[in-house]
Design an enzyme around this catalytic site. Structure first.
Site, PDB file in Angstrom:
ATOM      1  NE  ARG A 194      -5.623 -10.860  -7.770  1.00  0.00           N
ATOM      2  CZ  ARG A 194      -5.408 -10.643  -6.464  1.00  0.00           C
ATOM      3  NH1 ARG A 194      -6.431 -10.472  -5.649  1.00  0.00           N
ATOM      4  NH2 ARG A 194      -4.191 -10.591  -5.986  1.00  0.00           N
ATOM      5  CB  SER A 221      -0.295 -12.040 -11.759  1.00  0.00           C
ATOM      6  OG  SER A 221       0.588 -11.632 -10.740  1.00  0.00           O
ATOM      7  CD  GLU A 261      -4.726 -11.853 -11.601  1.00  0.00           C
ATOM      8  OE1 GLU A 261      -4.371 -10.688 -11.331  1.00  0.00           O
ATOM      9  OE2 GLU A 261      -4.362 -12.824 -10.917  1.00  0.00           O
TER      10      GLU A 261
END
Length: 299
Positions: A173, A223, A293
């Protein structure tokens, strides 16, 4: 900061501009106050001109795609929001070049039609190529880094540069773009010839898995937390008894604890408070620090 001059200058260059644009209409959370000025970029080749104008008018700016990993403040975003709307997509044999604004779903469908394999993992990921490269998006064992060949971006001093995949610092990520402040313009990917029916079947299977396990029926930003090393965020949250926990209309999904959803009228303040409650409880009970995130922007 000269918003009026920026608006007139951008419109003179052919950009579509809107004052006080509600950002809830540009995020998958359906949350967010107004942007002072919203500028749509339908052609990435004009970004150097726009960047020069932004600097000339001394207006801070935020670059966004489809807002699928974004939480915008209830008070909105100061300065300009630059929306990457260019959806140019070109296939040349097994190589595909996509502008930052191309939706991942569009690219997946086009690849399937041409019997090109390698991008199936992304078929259910919302958002655009720009955001996917920025975050090194991934799912079901695949990541952008597995298929990307190069990426073209605009530096803060107005230079257009192209880097190979090895130069993008793609990790879990993350990418080089999280720290260098450059604007992603386009990316090239290498796929492989495959069987159209197999590609279609794989995509359908992954979409069914996503629909069965994730709360796709509610607005969210996917998420909420990164995967902590050695753990799964959703499992930790559920272990701490937080499944279904809510603040206002922001709720930890009962379908998948890794998702914070908007049950209808959640505010950014609700979501942020819920996230803080989750982080505090999980750390107190397990000693694990959860990291967001989802990206927060705004006042």
């Amino acid at each position: 900061m000269d918003i009026k001059s920026l608006k007139s200058g951008a419109e003179a260059l052919g950009f579509r501009c809107t004052l006080d644009e509600p950002m809830r209409e540009h995020t998958s959370f359906l949350i967010g106050g107004p942007a002072d000025l919203f500028i749509e970029v339908a052609d990435v080749n004009k970004m150097p001109q726009l960047l020069a104008l932004l600097k000339e008018c001394d207006v801070p700016f935020t670059v966004v795609g489809r807002g699928t990993n974004l939480l915008v403040s209830d008070e909105g975003i100061g300065g300009a929001v630059v929306f990457m709307a260019d959806e140019s997509l070109n296939f040349d044999g097994e190589t595909v070049t996509a502008a930052a604004g191309v939706k991942l779903t569009k690219m997946c469908v086009e690849a399937k039609v041409l019997s090109l394999s390698g991008f199936e993992f992304a078929c259910g990921i919302p958002g655009t190529v720009g955001g996917a490269v920025y975050m090194n998006a991934g799912a079901y064992g695949g990541e952008i880094k597995d298929v990307i060949v190069s990426c073209t971006s605009l530096t803060q001093d107005g230079k257009v540069v192209t880097r190979t995949a090895d130069e993008l610092a793609l990790g879990y990520r993350t990418s080089i773009f999280k720290t260098n402040g450059e604007i992603i313009l386009s990316a090239a990917f290498k796929l492989i010839k495959g069987n159209k029916e197999t590609i279609r079947s794989t995509m359908e299977d992954l979409l069914q898995k996503r629909k069965a396990k994730q709360p796709v029926e509610f607005p969210s930003a996917g998420s909420t937390f990164k995967r902590p090393e050695g753990y799964f965020a959703a499992a930790l949250i559920e272990q701490c008894g937080l499944k279904g926990y809510s603040v206002g209309d922001a709720e930890v999904s009962v379908k998948h604890s890794g998702f914070v959803i908007n049950k209808g009228n959640a505010t950014a303040a609700d979501v942020l408070q819920l996230i803080e409650d989750i982080k505090k409880t999980v750390f107190e009970q397990t000693g694990v620090n959860l990291e967001m995130e989802v990206i927060f922007k705004g006042r």
